[in-house]
Design an enzyme around this catalytic site. Structure first.
Site, PDB file in Angstrom:
ATOM      1  N   LYS A  46      32.478   1.617 -21.707  1.00  0.00           N
ATOM      2  CA  LYS A  46      33.592   2.162 -22.479  1.00  0.00           C
ATOM      3  C   LYS A  46      33.513   3.693 -22.510  1.00  0.00           C
ATOM      4  CE  LYS A  46      35.575   1.365 -27.152  1.00  0.00           C
ATOM      5  NZ  LYS A  46      35.353   0.568 -28.385  1.00  0.00           N
ATOM      6  N   SER A 121      39.129  -1.928 -30.043  1.00  0.00           N
ATOM      7  CA  SER A 121      39.383  -0.787 -29.181  1.00  0.00           C
ATOM      8  C   SER A 121      38.726  -0.887 -27.812  1.00  0.00           C
ATOM      9  CB  SER A 121      38.906   0.493 -29.878  1.00  0.00           C
ATOM     10  OG  SER A 121      37.501   0.462 -30.112  1.00  0.00           O
ATOM     11  N   SER A 145      35.723  -4.489 -32.714  1.00  0.00           N
ATOM     12  CA  SER A 145      36.306  -3.916 -31.498  1.00  0.00           C
ATOM     13  C   SER A 145      35.742  -4.448 -30.199  1.00  0.00           C
ATOM     14  CB  SER A 145      36.169  -2.392 -31.524  1.00  0.00           C
ATOM     15  OG  SER A 145      36.875  -1.846 -32.610  1.00  0.00           O
TER      16      SER A 145
END
Length: 396
Positions: A46, A121, A145
């Protein structure tokens, strides 16, 4: 034989899980993997996790040219184990969002449900795995997330306890809630990767408990059906505890208190970040302007809930719930306000939590939540439950 990096590029062209693949992919692929248990594997990362020489954006446009001077420790560990790294997986801006629809880097497509959100996210990490381009990826999890995108994309998502995986080199959002997490195609693969960071033997004697509060949270019928099926499997294995109350959990009050505290902490950690969107700024302003008495009341509620969850975990219980009350939502619509109703518990408690899809229905998932240090046990328990779920029932 198909080059895996070409496969990644083709998948990204369809599902758009990379922030700027034309720039980042050539640099990623030039770093050869080494010898070790992850030799031959590419692990996605990420974009709030530092990868040396790549833009360390955390989904924030003003950080496009801010190159990470060195790998985050977690990335260095992966490289030392032989892995190659796929950097800059798309995320919600600053990790303060729930759709992976980034105003600066684009919208992630959900490979498992075209037209639906991949969740946030860590949606880029989930989509990269669900597309088949990767088997494993790293995300971060503040109130769900990692696990929410995993559930929406039909894959496995593990949030280890706070501190189980080092957060150095990860742009913080809400310290105290933040944790790194793993997303993978299968339970065995996630288990094998997590074992590189934690060799704690699986704790025995755990029993599955459905919290009484589940009855008061509006859930889609398929979410409740998935829990019922897994509970029946736990019954057959002799691993089910009677349903019980989690002391201190008032779902709506908990949701408000957790979100308010997240925004308050984020207003401090992101205060110096320039170029944030109006949407993120509104959330930060909300957190910064919380009346002190309101924030204090929320903190007391969360502390009481931590105590209540601790009492359940001390009794050897693992909570069985849906990962989310309902499934993914269409692109361009507002994320459900209650999608973190269950996932937030582990972040509040600092515990471990695992979202796992049902083997015969990957878009139906359940979640197991336990104490810190039960990560390996949760992975083993999930495998046992999923195997029992698919085993033919025998007549007495």
């Amino acid at each position: 034989m198909t080059d895996p990096w070409d496969q990644i590029a083709r998948a990204d062209a369809t599902y758009r899980f990379l922030e700027a693949g034309a720039r980042s992919l050539p640099r990623d692929r030039e770093h050869a993997g080494g010898a070790g248990p992850l030799a031959g594997q590419i692990i996605g990362v990420k974009s709030n996790i530092a990868v040396a020489g790549q833009a360390w954006t955390a989904g924030i446009a003003a950080r496009r040219d801010r190159l990470a001077p060195q790998d985050a420790p977690i990335v260095a560990q992966l490289r030392a184990a032989g892995a190659q790294i796929l950097s800059r997986l798309i995320m919600d801006e600053a990790a303060l969002g729930a759709a992976s629809d980034n105003p600066h880097f684009g919208r992630v497509e959900n490979p498992a449900q075209p037209g639906q959100s991949a969740g946030g996210s860590s949606g880029g990490s989930a989509a990269a795995v669900a597309s088949g381009a990767l088997r494993l990826a790293l995300g971060s999890d503040t109130l769900g997330s990692v696990r929410i995108p995993a559930a929406y994309c039909g894959i496995v998502g593990l949030k280890p306890a706070r501190g189980a995986m080092p957060l150095d080199g990860v742009l913080p959002l809400a310290p105290g809630f933040d944790a790194l997490g793993l997303l993978g195609a299968t339970l065995p693969e996630v288990s094998a990767l997590y074992a590189l960071f934690d060799q704690t033997p699986a704790k025995g004697g755990l029993r599955v408990m459905i919290p009484d509060q589940l009855a008061g949270i509006p859930c889609a019928p398929e979410a409740l059906a998935a829990v019922a099926r897994v509970a029946a499997a736990a019954d057959r294995l002799g691993l089910r505890a009677p349903a019980g109350l989690v002391p201190g959990w008032e779902p709506e009050e908990t949701r408000r208190a957790a979100f308010s505290e997240l925004c308050a902490r984020a207003s401090e950690t992101l205060a110096a970040e320039p170029g944030l969107s109006q949407s993120v700024r509104r959330s930060l302003d909300f957190g910064a302007q919380l009346p002190p008495d309101q924030r204090a009341a929320g903190a007391r509620h969360l502390a009481d809930l931590r105590d209540g969850l601790g009492a359940c975990f001390d009794a050897g219980f693992v909570l069985l719930t849906p990962t989310t009350p309902s499934g993914s939502f269409p692109h361009g619509t507002r994320p459900p306000r209650d999608q973190a109703s269950f996932t937030a518990l582990a972040n509040i408690a600092g515990g471990a939590s695992l979202s796992v899809p049902l083997p015969d229905d990957p878009l139906s998932s359940v979640m197991l939540t336990g104490a810190a240090g039960t990560e390996t046990a949760l992975l083993a328990l999930a495998r046992e439950l999923m195997d029992a779920l698919m085993a033919p029932e025998t007549s007495p």
